[in-house]
Motif scaffolding. Structure first.
Motif, mmCIF file in Angstrom:
data_model
loop_
_atom_site.group_PDB
_atom_site.id
_atom_site.type_symbol
_atom_site.label_atom_id
_atom_site.label_comp_id
_atom_site.label_asym_id
_atom_site.label_seq_id
_atom_site.Cartn_x
_atom_site.Cartn_y
_atom_site.Cartn_z
ATOM 1 N N LEU A 160 -11.662 30.740 5.217
ATOM 2 C CA LEU A 160 -10.751 30.877 6.366
ATOM 3 C C LEU A 160 -10.007 29.577 6.608
ATOM 4 N N ARG A 161 -10.743 28.476 6.524
ATOM 5 C CA ARG A 161 -10.111 27.170 6.736
ATOM 6 C C ARG A 161 -9.105 26.862 5.632
ATOM 7 N N ALA A 162 -9.474 27.173 4.381
ATOM 8 C CA ALA A 162 -8.581 26.915 3.252
ATOM 9 C C ALA A 162 -7.291 27.723 3.375
ATOM 10 N N ALA A 163 -7.387 28.929 3.956
ATOM 11 C CA ALA A 163 -6.209 29.767 4.166
ATOM 12 C C ALA A 163 -5.443 29.354 5.424
ATOM 13 N N ARG A 164 -5.950 28.337 6.124
ATOM 14 C CA ARG A 164 -5.340 27.786 7.333
ATOM 15 C C ARG A 164 -5.269 28.808 8.473
ATOM 16 N N TYR A 165 -6.321 29.617 8.564
ATOM 17 C CA TYR A 165 -6.397 30.573 9.662
ATOM 18 C C TYR A 165 -6.990 29.892 10.884
ATOM 19 N N CYS A 166 -6.476 30.244 12.038
ATOM 20 C CA CYS A 166 -6.939 29.704 13.302
ATOM 21 C C CYS A 166 -8.251 30.398 13.690
ATOM 22 N N LEU A 167 -9.318 29.613 13.765
ATOM 23 C CA LEU A 167 -10.619 30.207 14.063
ATOM 24 C C LEU A 167 -10.658 30.824 15.454
ATOM 25 N N ALA A 168 -9.880 30.284 16.369
ATOM 26 C CA ALA A 168 -9.828 30.863 17.722
ATOM 27 C C ALA A 168 -9.240 32.274 17.689
ATOM 28 N N GLY A 169 -8.385 32.553 16.708
ATOM 29 C CA GLY A 169 -7.814 33.888 16.581
ATOM 30 C C GLY A 169 -8.648 34.815 15.711
#
Length: 76
Positions: free
Chosen positions: A9-18
């Motif tokens: 998720l982080r590598a895909a630059r997704y916002c963890l809050a979302g």
């Protein structure tokens, strides 16, 4: 079988809050995901196209790990 992790998720630059509410909307257990990842097919079964970039990250990570393991087995 490929598992998606928080790292993907982080590598895909997704916002963890979302992402956390997204898991809830799709009936997926966020804490179980944090503890052990989630199966690619489970994510795909949501029908949400937003999972594909994360799956690509997971597959790339696993391919790199396999390559590294093969090189280590060859004594490189």
């Amino acid at each position: 079988m490929t598992r998606v992790t928080i790292q993907d998720l982080r590598a895909a630059r997704y916002c963890l809050a979302g992402v956390r509410p997204w898991f809830r909307r799709h009936g997926l257990d966020w804490q179980a995901f944090l503890d052990g990842g989630i199966d690619v097919e489970t994510l795909r079964s949501t029908g949400d196209a937003l999972v594909e970039p994360v799956i690509m990250q997971a597959e790339a990570r696993e391919a790199a790990q396999e390559m590294s393991n093969a090189e280590a087995d060859d004594g490189r």
